[in-house]
Design a protein around this motif. Structure first.
Motif, short mmCIF file in Angstrom:
data_model
loop_
_atom_site.label_atom_id
_atom_site.label_comp_id
_atom_site.label_asym_id
_atom_site.label_seq_id
_atom_site.Cartn_x
_atom_site.Cartn_y
_atom_site.Cartn_z
N GLY A 1 16.08 14.77 -19.77
CA GLY A 1 17.21 14.33 -18.95
C GLY A 1 16.83 14.05 -17.51
O GLY A 1 15.79 13.44 -17.21
N ARG A 2 17.66 14.51 -16.59
CA ARG A 2 17.43 14.21 -15.17
C ARG A 2 16.19 14.93 -14.63
O ARG A 2 15.60 14.49 -13.65
CB ARG A 2 18.65 14.59 -14.35
CG ARG A 2 19.02 16.06 -14.33
CD ARG A 2 20.16 16.30 -13.38
NE ARG A 2 20.42 17.72 -13.16
CZ ARG A 2 21.03 18.21 -12.09
NH1 ARG A 2 21.44 17.39 -11.15
NH2 ARG A 2 21.23 19.50 -11.96
N ASP B 1 13.41 12.61 -15.41
CA ASP B 1 13.48 11.46 -14.49
C ASP B 1 12.92 11.81 -13.12
O ASP B 1 12.25 11.00 -12.48
CB ASP B 1 14.93 10.99 -14.36
CG ASP B 1 15.48 10.44 -15.68
OD1 ASP B 1 14.65 10.03 -16.53
OD2 ASP B 1 16.71 10.43 -15.86
N TRP B 2 13.21 13.04 -12.66
CA TRP B 2 12.67 13.47 -11.36
C TRP B 2 11.15 13.54 -11.40
O TRP B 2 10.48 13.12 -10.45
CB TRP B 2 13.25 14.85 -11.01
CG TRP B 2 12.54 15.50 -9.85
CD1 TRP B 2 12.74 15.27 -8.53
CD2 TRP B 2 11.46 16.44 -9.94
NE1 TRP B 2 11.87 16.03 -7.78
CE2 TRP B 2 11.07 16.75 -8.62
CE3 TRP B 2 10.79 17.05 -11.00
CZ2 TRP B 2 10.06 17.66 -8.33
CZ3 TRP B 2 9.78 17.95 -10.72
CH2 TRP B 2 9.42 18.25 -9.41
N ASP C 1 16.77 20.62 -18.72
CA ASP C 1 17.38 19.33 -18.40
C ASP C 1 17.95 19.28 -16.99
O ASP C 1 18.64 18.32 -16.62
CB ASP C 1 18.49 19.01 -19.41
CG ASP C 1 19.54 20.11 -19.48
OD1 ASP C 1 19.45 21.07 -18.68
OD2 ASP C 1 20.45 20.01 -20.33
N GLY C 2 17.69 20.33 -16.18
CA GLY C 2 18.15 20.32 -14.80
C GLY C 2 19.46 21.03 -14.55
O GLY C 2 19.95 21.02 -13.41
#
Length: 450
Positions: free
Chosen positions: A54-55, A58-59, A18-19
């Motif tokens: 998560g992020r 998104d990336w 999730d980063g």
């Protein structure tokens, strides 16, 4: 993104990044899994999204079309984007915590040392060698390092491995020879050699067991060694020794048996026979003090909490979509050293866990880590095969949070097979697995549920 997936490809379905953790660890683990599947570079890029959440997800969706030409480029951009989440390596002084403890075998110390050194910053050979022998306890190996300093860290680690293997082999040899050097036939005074040894060896010298010596003997005979049984009957015909298979003394008083068990304990072969057992089990036939009704209720209530587990059941939802599964083998995917190893067959007919040599090499393991095995294996092609050795590896079975992490011993064999490894009865018993062949499924209890 238009690259099609192979028909038999198993796409990772767990969103495990999730980063917020080390991106290099995630990339390396993912890349290793894809190599095991033998997929193309384009498929690696496309399937990478399924491991993100998560992020991080998104990336990935924000990448411009045509900006990625290969997986190496995608991995570089990914690591640069989440650079702040990388794990900071510890100072090499952290290795002070990996010192060999009193009574700790070299085999266990070597595993602990290798896990600890992976967490520290890179260092030169001289520093690594110095930290290694400063972590050893006084003994033959430490003295050998002082008299013959190793020139490279690889040489130092190889010598630790050689000493560990030699000590284990020596302990096994000693356990096999216990009783064989004792004079067992024709003592002038009519006493057995075991009775003669009682005057020289005190019972207090042996490690206390959590079970009867008779029970420990059964475990030894079935799993480890076949003890010697050459002994003439003694004078007392009312007593019988299951170890020597003769009359004259009791099994619980047999000094030769206790010496054998002591040697096996020191070799780490009878860990189940020491320590505390469940309080609800009696260790002898004697009764303890009588409990009151309230005490019994409390014990029952506490015991109920300890024994409460989720029942393991199989339903129609567990059945595979294919038809008759009677001729199918149970094949699973497990995590070995952080790498998902597919095509692992669960075989209740195998007494050991097997890892094939090509998979051993793909996991980048060093052959010097293998412990030699003198006993050949049989049953692969109807003939016998001499294994390359055995090794203990960290294994995770299941999908978090319903998974089990444990250490398992694998026997490495040089054979070509459609499977990458075999989980035998030892592994199934270790995780408490229950197998249903009609459902082609294995279930086991975990802290997160079945």
């Amino acid at each position: 993104m238009a690259q099609p997936y192979p028909y038999d490809m198993r796409i990772p379905d767990n969103k495990d990044y999730d980063g917020w953790t080390d991106p290099e660890v995630h990339v390396n683990s993912y890349y290793g899994n894809m190599l095991m599947m033998g997929v193309t570079d384009a498929v690696m890029c496309r399937a990478f999204y399924f491991t993100l959440s998560g992020r991080a997800a998104d990336w990935f969706k924000s990448l411009e079309p045509g900006s990625i030409t290969c997986f190496a480029g995608l991995a570089t951009k990914f690591v640069q984007r989440f650079e702040t989440s990388k794990t900071v390596c510890k100072h090499f002084m952290y290795l002070e915590k990996a010192k060999q403890l009193e009574g700790e075998t070299l085999t266990k110390f070597r595993i602990k040392w290798k896990n600890a050194i992976c967490e520290v910053e890179p260092m030169d050979d001289l520093t690594a060698i110095h930290m290694l022998y400063m972590s050893l306890r006084a003994g033959d190996l430490y003295q050998d390092f002082i008299l013959r300093p190793p020139l490279t860290y690889e040489e130092a680690l190889r010598r630790v491995t050689d000493y560990a293997n030699a000590r284990e082999a020596n302990a096994v040899k000693r356990s096999q020879e216990v009783g064989s050097t004792q004079k067992s036939i024709g003592r002038p005074d009519g006493r057995s050699s075991d009775q003669h040894d009682k005057g020289r060896v005190r019972q207090a010298d042996f490690t206390p067991l959590n079970r009867l010596a008779m029970d420990a003997l059964r475990y030894t005979q079935s799993c480890i060694a076949r003890p010697c049984n050459l002994m003439r009957d003694g004078k007392d015909k009312s007593k019988h020794c299951a170890f020597h298979r003769c009359r004259g003394h009791d099994t619980e008083d047999c000094t030769n048996l206790k010496q054998l068990l002591e040697d096996l304990l020191r070799a780490g072969k009878l860990d189940k026979c020491v320590g505390k057992k469940h309080e609800g089990k009696r260790l002898s036939g004697k009764r303890g003090p009588k409990q009151s009704d309230s005490d019994r209720k409390d014990d029952s209530r506490e015991g109920g909490k300890r024994q409460k587990t989720e029942p393991i059941t199989f339903t129609l939802e567990d059945q595979p979509e294919i038809g008759d599964t009677g001729m199918e083998a149970l094949v699973v995917t497990i995590d070995i050293m952080g790498v998902d190893v597919q095509r692992v067959m669960v075989d209740t007919g195998s007494s050991v866990n097997v890892l094939y040599l090509d998979v051993f090499q793909k996991l980048k393991l060093d052959p010097i880590e293998l412990t030699p095995i003198a006993t050949p294996l049989s049953g692969f092609k109807g003939d016998t095969i001499h294994p390359e050795g055995k090794i203990n590896l960290p294994v995770e079975i299941g999908i978090p949070p319903r998974s089990i992490k444990t250490q398992m011993e694998f026997v490495v064999v040089d054979l070509h097979c459609v499977h990458n490894a075999i989980l035998g009865r030892l592994a199934i018993m270790r995780i408490g697995g229950i197998i249903s062949m009609p459902h082609l499924c294995m279930k086991f209890p975990t802290q997160g549920g079945v």
